[in-house]
Design an enzyme around this catalytic site. Structure first.
Site, PDB file in Angstrom:
ATOM      1  CB  THR A  15      -9.441  -1.955   4.287  1.00  6.55           C
ATOM      2  OG1 THR A  15     -10.797  -1.795   3.894  1.00  6.55           O
ATOM      3  CG2 THR A  15      -9.196  -3.407   4.663  1.00  6.55           C
ATOM      4  CG  ASP A  16      -6.020   2.435   3.240  1.00  4.99           C
ATOM      5  OD1 ASP A  16      -6.273   1.650   2.308  1.00  4.99           O
ATOM      6  OD2 ASP A  16      -4.857   2.727   3.582  1.00  4.99           O
ATOM      7  CD  GLN A  17     -10.024   6.974  -1.548  1.00  2.00           C
ATOM      8  OE1 GLN A  17      -9.368   7.744  -0.851  1.00  2.00           O
ATOM      9  NE2 GLN A  17     -10.761   7.379  -2.559  1.00  2.00           N
ATOM     10  N   GLY A  19      -7.709  -0.164   0.068  1.00  2.00           N
ATOM     11  CA  GLY A  19      -8.010  -1.557   0.361  1.00  2.00           C
ATOM     12  C   GLY A  19      -6.989  -2.222   1.265  1.00  2.00           C
ATOM     13  CB  VAL A  20      -3.733  -1.203   2.444  1.00  2.56           C
ATOM     14  CG1 VAL A  20      -2.651  -1.568   3.442  1.00  2.56           C
ATOM     15  CG2 VAL A  20      -3.300  -1.526   1.021  1.00  2.56           C
TER      16      VAL A  20
END
Length: 136
Positions: A15-17, A19-20
Site C-alpha cells: 500500500t502507499d501513503q 493506504g491504497v
C-alpha cells in the site's frame, strides 16, 4: 480448465501513503496468478526454462476501477483469450472478495523465445492443455 481464481491478501508493504494498494503491484499479482494458472494445469515455468524456453511480457495493461487496501482479500481470475503460433494473451479480472466489487481488469501478452531471444512455437503441451475463452 477455463480459468483460475487466485486469492491474494493485500500486504501492508503493497500500500502507499494513502493506504491504497500501489498501482504497480497489480502486475505482480497478475504474474503470481498466471503462474498459479499454469501450476493448476500441471505446467511449471521452470520446466520450460530448463528446456531453454522463456516467456517474456511483450505488453501489459491494467485499468483500475476501485481501490484495495491493506488486509483486503482479492480474487484474480486468470484465463487465456488468445493463443497464436508463438504468443499468448492472458486476461485478468480482479474482484474484492468481501463484496465481489470490480477492482481492476487487465491483460498481458507473452511470446515464447529461445535462449537467443528468437520467437519459437508455443510448446505442444500448452497447445493441448489450455482452453482459449473470450471471457468467463
Amino acid at each position: 480448465m477455463k480459468y483460475y481464481d487466485n486469492e491474494i491478501r493485500i500486504r501492508y508493504a503493497e500500500t502507499d501513503q494513502m493506504g491504497v494498494s500501489y498501482y504497480s503491484n497489480y502486475f505482480i499479482w497478475f504474474e503470481e496468478s498466471r503462474t498459479e494458472y499454469f501450476r493448476a494445469l500441471g505446467i511449471l515455468y521452470t520446466d520450460f526454462e530448463a528446456q531453454g524456453l522463456f516467456l517474456p511480457v511483450l505488453e501489459a495493461h491494467c485499468r483500475y476501477h476501485s481501490p484495495t487496501r491493506y488486509d483486503d482479500l482479492i480474487i484474480v481470475r486468470t484465463w487465456i483469450s488468445e493463443l497464436g503460433k508463438t504468443s499468448m494473451l492472458f486476461d485478468y479480472i480482479v474482484r474484492n472478495k468481501k463484496d465481489d466489487s470490480l477492482v481492476s481488469e487487465g491483460y498481458t501478452v507473452h511470446v515464447f523465445i529461445n535462449s537467443a531471444f528468437k520467437p519459437v512455437r508455443i510448446p505442444e503441451l500448452i497447445v493441448k492443455t489450455v482452453q482459449v475463452i473470450d471471457k468467463p
